[in-house]
Design an enzyme around this catalytic site. Sequence first.
Site, PDB file in Angstrom:
ATOM      1  CB  SER A   1      34.303 -77.025  95.265  1.00 33.11           C
ATOM      2  OG  SER A   1      33.375 -77.488  96.404  1.00 33.11           O
TER       3      SER A   1
ATOM      4  CE1 TYR B   1      34.275 -71.666  98.059  1.00 32.00           C
ATOM      5  CE2 TYR B   1      33.045 -73.901  98.152  1.00 32.00           C
ATOM      6  CZ  TYR B   1      34.243 -73.103  98.045  1.00 32.00           C
ATOM      7  OH  TYR B   1      35.408 -73.819  97.974  1.00 32.00           O
TER       8      TYR B   1
END
Length: 283
Positions: free
Chosen positions: A165, A178
């Site tokens: 990501s 995350y």
Amino acid sequence: MQNVINTNLSGKVAVITGASGTLCSVFAVALARAGAKVALLGRSVPKLNELAQKIAAEGGVAKGYACNVLDKANCLQVADEVLADLGPCDILLNGAGGNNAKANTDKEYFELGDLDSDTVTFFDLDEAGLQNVLSLNWMGTLLPTQAFAKQMVGREGCSILNVSSMNAYTPLTKIPAYSASKAAVTNFTQWLAVHFSKVGIRVNAIAPGFFSAQQNARLLFNEDGTPTDRTRKILAATPMGRFGDTDKDLVGSVLFLLNNEAAGFITGVTLPIDGGFSAYSGV
């Protein structure tokens, strides 16, 4: 959805974890259209079967498998099943991952008064929630790789593609676990690329930025279709000024990295697909 770089995966077996998810279900269709036989791994068997039927209706080959990516024994069992049903794995796309609300803070910035309020701060982050996110994204990439990479060793043209990501480059506020777990995926991609460089396996990753989908529509748009404050902040920080398009912007990148003729000398790379978000300082 078009195979814009004419990637030919005929004769290849592609294994996709998190296959019932928004992005990976699109990848599964794309890989099947490119000629691969696709093993769809996930927790929701009905969704996997529905996706397999969609691929079969287009003339492709796909089969769903219930798999817990945090259970090594289960991953090994599924690897044996895929081998028996479809043949040895040529492509592993590690797409399983996600976040947990218990691992998030309520606010972007900590302020002194937050200690005496009901605000969830860094000091209140739930240990189980944090561990869940770290495990799902990091171990959920490592364990399936242990199970399926054994089928790749010594066979030319095999490839592992992880899903990182843009959080790995520029951590977003409120979601520390995350962001950290995706940074681990990017680092692991580099490590694994070196580790497998002598046995015919390329290892790369994609790092998607902001994409508008049904699952995040309420966060990005009001009921009347106008953008939310979050959307305005995202687009202001994205030099290209728009959200990504999954079919156009992600599929082409995935097919490119899996194309041994186009990307055969590329390994250890995490490709940002974020409209410049990770490159922009804000000034």
